[in-house]
Write a protein that holds these residues in place. Structure first.
Motif, PDB file in Angstrom:
ATOM      1  N   LEU A  76      84.796   6.381 -47.957  1.00 14.89           N
ATOM      2  CA  LEU A  76      84.688   7.022 -49.263  1.00 14.89           C
ATOM      3  C   LEU A  76      86.064   7.230 -49.892  1.00 14.89           C
ATOM      4  O   LEU A  76      86.234   7.048 -51.105  1.00 14.89           O
ATOM      5  N   ASP A  77      87.035   7.639 -49.071  1.00 17.68           N
ATOM      6  CA  ASP A  77      88.398   7.807 -49.581  1.00 17.68           C
ATOM      7  C   ASP A  77      88.959   6.481 -50.086  1.00 17.68           C
ATOM      8  O   ASP A  77      89.621   6.432 -51.134  1.00 17.68           O
ATOM      9  N   TYR A  78      88.680   5.419 -49.330  1.00 22.38           N
ATOM     10  CA  TYR A  78      89.162   4.101 -49.748  1.00 22.38           C
ATOM     11  C   TYR A  78      88.501   3.679 -51.059  1.00 22.38           C
ATOM     12  O   TYR A  78      89.167   3.190 -51.981  1.00 22.38           O
ATOM     13  N   ILE A  79      87.172   3.888 -51.133  1.00 24.96           N
ATOM     14  CA  ILE A  79      86.444   3.526 -52.358  1.00 24.96           C
ATOM     15  C   ILE A  79      86.951   4.348 -53.537  1.00 24.96           C
ATOM     16  O   ILE A  79      87.137   3.829 -54.642  1.00 24.96           O
ATOM     17  N   ALA A  80      87.183   5.648 -53.291  1.00 26.77           N
ATOM     18  CA  ALA A  80      87.674   6.515 -54.362  1.00 26.77           C
ATOM     19  C   ALA A  80      89.058   6.073 -54.838  1.00 26.77           C
ATOM     20  O   ALA A  80      89.332   6.053 -56.047  1.00 26.77           O
ATOM     21  N   SER A  81      89.916   5.693 -53.880  1.00 29.80           N
ATOM     22  CA  SER A  81      91.255   5.228 -54.266  1.00 29.80           C
ATOM     23  C   SER A  81      91.176   3.923 -55.055  1.00 29.80           C
ATOM     24  O   SER A  81      91.899   3.733 -56.043  1.00 29.80           O
ATOM     25  N   GLN A  82      90.281   3.026 -54.624  1.00 23.91           N
ATOM     26  CA  GLN A  82      90.112   1.773 -55.350  1.00 23.91           C
ATOM     27  C   GLN A  82      89.554   2.013 -56.751  1.00 23.91           C
ATOM     28  O   GLN A  82      89.989   1.387 -57.725  1.00 23.91           O
ATOM     29  N   LEU A  83      88.595   2.938 -56.834  1.00 23.02           N
ATOM     30  CA  LEU A  83      88.012   3.268 -58.138  1.00 23.02           C
ATOM     31  C   LEU A  83      89.066   3.873 -59.057  1.00 23.02           C
ATOM     32  O   LEU A  83      89.133   3.544 -60.250  1.00 23.02           O
ATOM     33  N   ASN A  84      89.885   4.756 -58.497  1.00 22.94           N
ATOM     34  CA  ASN A  84      90.944   5.373 -59.285  1.00 22.94           C
ATOM     35  C   ASN A  84      91.943   4.327 -59.765  1.00 22.94           C
ATOM     36  O   ASN A  84      92.376   4.339 -60.932  1.00 22.94           O
ATOM     37  N   PHE A  85      92.282   3.398 -58.871  1.00 23.97           N
ATOM     38  CA  PHE A  85      93.201   2.328 -59.240  1.00 23.97           C
ATOM     39  C   PHE A  85      92.614   1.459 -60.351  1.00 23.97           C
ATOM     40  O   PHE A  85      93.300   1.128 -61.332  1.00 23.97           O
ATOM     41  N   LEU A  86      91.346   1.079 -60.193  1.00 24.95           N
ATOM     42  CA  LEU A  86      90.696   0.237 -61.198  1.00 24.95           C
ATOM     43  C   LEU A  86      90.560   0.965 -62.535  1.00 24.95           C
ATOM     44  O   LEU A  86      90.708   0.353 -63.599  1.00 24.95           O
ATOM     45  N   THR A  87      90.286   2.270 -62.469  1.00 28.48           N
ATOM     46  CA  THR A  87      90.175   3.052 -63.706  1.00 28.48           C
ATOM     47  C   THR A  87      91.504   3.082 -64.452  1.00 28.48           C
ATOM     48  O   THR A  87      91.568   2.877 -65.675  1.00 28.48           O
ATOM     49  N   LYS A  88      92.574   3.331 -63.692  1.00 26.43           N
ATOM     50  CA  LYS A  88      93.897   3.347 -64.320  1.00 26.43           C
ATOM     51  C   LYS A  88      94.259   1.965 -64.868  1.00 26.43           C
ATOM     52  O   LYS A  88      94.849   1.852 -65.950  1.00 26.43           O
ATOM     53  N   GLU A  89      93.910   0.937 -64.104  1.00 22.68           N
ATOM     54  CA  GLU A  89      94.212  -0.417 -64.569  1.00 22.68           C
ATOM     55  C   GLU A  89      93.428  -0.736 -65.847  1.00 22.68           C
ATOM     56  O   GLU A  89      93.973  -1.348 -66.776  1.00 22.68           O
ATOM     57  N   ARG A  90      92.172  -0.315 -65.884  1.00 24.47           N
ATOM     58  CA  ARG A  90      91.369  -0.548 -67.085  1.00 24.47           C
ATOM     59  C   ARG A  90      91.954   0.187 -68.285  1.00 24.47           C
ATOM     60  O   ARG A  90      92.050  -0.364 -69.388  1.00 24.47           O
ATOM     61  N   GLU A  91      92.343   1.449 -68.057  1.00 27.14           N
ATOM     62  CA  GLU A  91      92.929   2.225 -69.153  1.00 27.14           C
ATOM     63  C   GLU A  91      94.227   1.592 -69.634  1.00 27.14           C
ATOM     64  O   GLU A  91      94.509   1.566 -70.843  1.00 27.14           O
ATOM     65  N   GLU A  92      95.015   1.091 -68.687  1.00 27.82           N
ATOM     66  CA  GLU A  92      96.270   0.459 -69.067  1.00 27.82           C
ATOM     67  C   GLU A  92      96.017  -0.812 -69.872  1.00 27.82           C
ATOM     68  O   GLU A  92      96.685  -1.078 -70.881  1.00 27.82           O
ATOM     69  N   LEU A  93      95.038  -1.600 -69.418  1.00 29.00           N
ATOM     70  CA  LEU A  93      94.699  -2.820 -70.154  1.00 29.00           C
ATOM     71  C   LEU A  93      94.166  -2.504 -71.543  1.00 29.00           C
ATOM     72  O   LEU A  93      94.500  -3.175 -72.528  1.00 29.00           O
ATOM     73  N   LYS A  94      93.341  -1.445 -71.593  1.00 22.34           N
ATOM     74  CA  LYS A  94      92.798  -1.054 -72.892  1.00 22.34           C
ATOM     75  C   LYS A  94      93.908  -0.572 -73.815  1.00 22.34           C
ATOM     76  O   LYS A  94      93.931  -0.884 -75.005  1.00 22.34           O
ATOM     77  N   ARG A  95      94.828   0.205 -73.237  1.00 24.56           N
ATOM     78  CA  ARG A  95      95.950   0.701 -74.034  1.00 24.56           C
ATOM     79  C   ARG A  95      96.802  -0.441 -74.557  1.00 24.56           C
ATOM     80  O   ARG A  95      97.190  -0.472 -75.737  1.00 24.56           O
ATOM     81  N   LYS A  96      97.057  -1.398 -73.651  1.00 23.50           N
ATOM     82  CA  LYS A  96      97.857  -2.551 -74.072  1.00 23.50           C
ATOM     83  C   LYS A  96      97.133  -3.353 -75.149  1.00 23.50           C
ATOM     84  O   LYS A  96      97.767  -3.865 -76.073  1.00 23.50           O
ATOM     85  N   LEU A  97      95.803  -3.452 -74.994  1.00 24.93           N
ATOM     86  CA  LEU A  97      95.028  -4.187 -75.990  1.00 24.93           C
ATOM     87  C   LEU A  97      95.092  -3.493 -77.340  1.00 24.93           C
ATOM     88  O   LEU A  97      95.313  -4.133 -78.377  1.00 24.93           O
ATOM     89  N   GLU A  98      94.915  -2.164 -77.324  1.00 26.72           N
ATOM     90  CA  GLU A  98      94.991  -1.425 -78.578  1.00 26.72           C
ATOM     91  C   GLU A  98      96.394  -1.526 -79.182  1.00 26.72           C
ATOM     92  O   GLU A  98      96.571  -1.680 -80.387  1.00 26.72           O
ATOM     93  N   ASP A  99      97.324  -1.394 -78.286  1.00 28.04           N
ATOM     94  CA  ASP A  99      98.716  -1.496 -78.723  1.00 28.04           C
ATOM     95  C   ASP A  99      98.986  -2.863 -79.331  1.00 28.04           C
ATOM     96  O   ASP A  99      99.654  -3.001 -80.351  1.00 28.04           O
ATOM     97  N   PHE A 100      98.474  -3.864 -78.657  1.00 34.61           N
ATOM     98  CA  PHE A 100      98.691  -5.227 -79.128  1.00 34.61           C
ATOM     99  C   PHE A 100      98.052  -5.422 -80.507  1.00 34.61           C
ATOM    100  O   PHE A 100      98.639  -6.016 -81.397  1.00 34.61           O
ATOM    101  N   ASP A 101      96.848  -4.861 -80.650  1.00 31.16           N
ATOM    102  CA  ASP A 101      96.152  -5.021 -81.925  1.00 31.16           C
ATOM    103  C   ASP A 101      96.967  -4.464 -83.088  1.00 31.16           C
ATOM    104  O   ASP A 101      97.169  -5.140 -84.102  1.00 31.16           O
ATOM    105  N   SER A 102      97.413  -3.199 -82.941  1.00 35.35           N
ATOM    106  CA  SER A 102      98.136  -2.561 -84.054  1.00 35.35           C
ATOM    107  C   SER A 102      99.533  -3.140 -84.218  1.00 35.35           C
ATOM    108  O   SER A 102      99.946  -3.528 -85.325  1.00 35.35           O
ATOM    109  N   ARG A 103     100.256  -3.249 -83.132  1.00 40.39           N
ATOM    110  CA  ARG A 103     101.637  -3.750 -83.227  1.00 40.39           C
ATOM    111  C   ARG A 103     101.645  -5.224 -83.601  1.00 40.39           C
ATOM    112  O   ARG A 103     102.480  -5.666 -84.399  1.00 40.39           O
ATOM    113  N   ASP A 104     100.737  -5.979 -82.982  1.00 38.28           N
ATOM    114  CA  ASP A 104     100.717  -7.408 -83.274  1.00 38.28           C
ATOM    115  C   ASP A 104     100.342  -7.662 -84.732  1.00 38.28           C
ATOM    116  O   ASP A 104     100.898  -8.564 -85.373  1.00 38.28           O
TER     117      ASP A 104
END
Length: 236
Positions: free
Chosen positions: A109-137
């Protein structure tokens, strides 16, 4: 002559006999008395021996029963102790197995939670970069950058647009250190009261002109992945 009758007939009275005859009579009577006494004593002795033998039999039977009960009790106690020991061993083994299984599940469960947390942060980062790219680009494609506000006149112009819009101010590189997209530091600021605040401990690294259009100070820090309009500017 006085006398009494026995099995053989008349028996003379011993008191009327002469001395020799009396002696013989006494001997006869004595022998008969001894035999009679012996016969009576022998009967009582037989009865006593028979009674004693019965008593011994009863005592022997009681002793046998007592020994069997004692042996059965010992065996029962021994068996009970053996069973209890076996149950304790089984219970200990089951408890140990359950503890190991629980620890393994907790690790998973700890491993799954850590993986989920990592994937969540990665998704948020990708989303942020996408939003950033949209406005800045979009601004870059227009030969411009996200709006940079350096004085009251520019702030007034943007506020009068009556829209919630991104401006080119961020503290992504260093939390709390706000810079414009052209890397120039923040000098004049128009933060709304209580801002910036990373509301509810969220990572709010970008700035919008919020809906308090009637206030000169209406900047608000917000999460960069939020969907908003944006404003570009370029030198003429």
């Amino acid at each position: 002559m006085k006398g009494h009758r026995d099995e053989s007939g008349m028996v003379p009275d011993i008191r009327t006999l002469s001395s020799p005859a009396r002696s013989v009579g006494l001997n006869r009577i004595t022998d008969e008395s001894v035999e009679a006494a012996a016969s009576v004593s022998g009967g009582k002795l037989h009865k006593w021996i028979a009674g004693s033998f019965c008593l011994l039999c009863i005592l022997q039977a009681a002793l046998n029963v007592s020994l069997r009960l004692a042996l059965r009790t010992d065996v029962t106690c021994e068996n009970r102790t053996t069973v209890e020991d076996s149950l304790k061993k089984i219970n200990f083994a089951l408890q140990d197995s359950m503890n190991k299984e629980r620890e393994e599940q907790e690790r998973q469960l700890d491993y799954i939670a850590s993986q989920l947390n990592f994937l969540t942060k990665e998704r948020e980062e990708l989303k942020r970069k996408l939003e950033d790219f949209d406005s800045r680009d979009d601004c870059l494609q227009r030969g411009a950058v996200l709006a940079i506000i350096s004085n009251t006149e520019e702030q007034e112009f943007i506020r009068l647009q009556q829209k919630v819009m991104w401006i080119g101010l961020t503290d992504r590189e260093t939390e709390g250190v706000w810079k414009w997209v052209d890397e120039t530091p923040l000098t004049a600021s128009f933060w709304y009261s209580g801002e910036p605040n990373n509301f509810k401990r969220r990572n709010e690294d970008c700035v919008v002109i919020n809906h308090y259009y009637d206030y000169e100070n209406n900047w608000n820090d917000a999460a960069c992945e939020n969907l908003n309009f944006w404003l570009c500017e370029k030198d003429m």
